[in-house]
Design a protein around this motif. Structure first.
Motif, PDB file in Angstrom:
ATOM      1  N   UNK A  38      43.163   6.079 -29.267  1.00 15.47           N
ATOM      2  CA  UNK A  38      41.833   5.927 -29.867  1.00 15.47           C
ATOM      3  C   UNK A  38      41.017   7.200 -29.670  1.00 15.47           C
ATOM      4  N   UNK A  39      41.103   7.784 -28.470  1.00 14.51           N
ATOM      5  CA  UNK A  39      40.373   9.019 -28.183  1.00 14.51           C
ATOM      6  C   UNK A  39      40.852  10.151 -29.091  1.00 14.51           C
ATOM      7  N   UNK A  40      42.158  10.250 -29.294  1.00 14.51           N
ATOM      8  CA  UNK A  40      42.710  11.266 -30.175  1.00 14.51           C
ATOM      9  C   UNK A  40      42.283  11.071 -31.619  1.00 14.51           C
ATOM     10  N   UNK A  41      42.239   9.824 -32.059  1.00 15.98           N
ATOM     11  CA  UNK A  41      41.809   9.523 -33.426  1.00 15.98           C
ATOM     12  C   UNK A  41      40.354   9.927 -33.632  1.00 15.98           C
ATOM     13  N   UNK A  42      39.495   9.595 -32.669  1.00 19.90           N
ATOM     14  CA  UNK A  42      38.081   9.967 -32.785  1.00 19.90           C
ATOM     15  C   UNK A  42      37.915  11.480 -32.791  1.00 19.90           C
ATOM     16  N   UNK A  43      38.703  12.173 -31.960  1.00 23.58           N
ATOM     17  CA  UNK A  43      38.636  13.633 -31.926  1.00 23.58           C
ATOM     18  C   UNK A  43      39.059  14.248 -33.247  1.00 23.58           C
TER      19      UNK A  43
END
Length: 82
Positions: A38-43
């Protein structure tokens, strides 16, 4: 009654079964992997939005005639070191 007709006791029984099947260590790994995804997607989404904004600014600068005022916002200030 709880969520969708499922009571608290049914949810607790399902939770115990899931813990017995997967174990706490494996569930912890799944949770951290999901969080990183999820963090990678938001980034990636914020990087894409920044790239679009930079492209729009570049297009405005290239299409501007001399003497024309371009409205914009300064996002960072860089000093040239010689």
């Amino acid at each position: 009654m709880g969520i969708g007709g499922i009571g608290i006791w049914q949810l607790l029984i399902v939770l115990v079964i899931v813990l017995l099947l997967f174990g706490t260590k494996r569930l912890k790994n799944i949770g951290s992997d999901l969080g990183n995804a999820i963090k990678g997607f938001k980034g990636a989404m914020t990087d894409e939005e920044k790239a679009k904004a930079e492209n729009a600014t570049t297009e405005k600068l290239e299409s501007a005639e001399s003497g024309e005022v371009i409205e914009g916002e300064v996002t960072s200030k860089e000093k040239n070191k010689v």
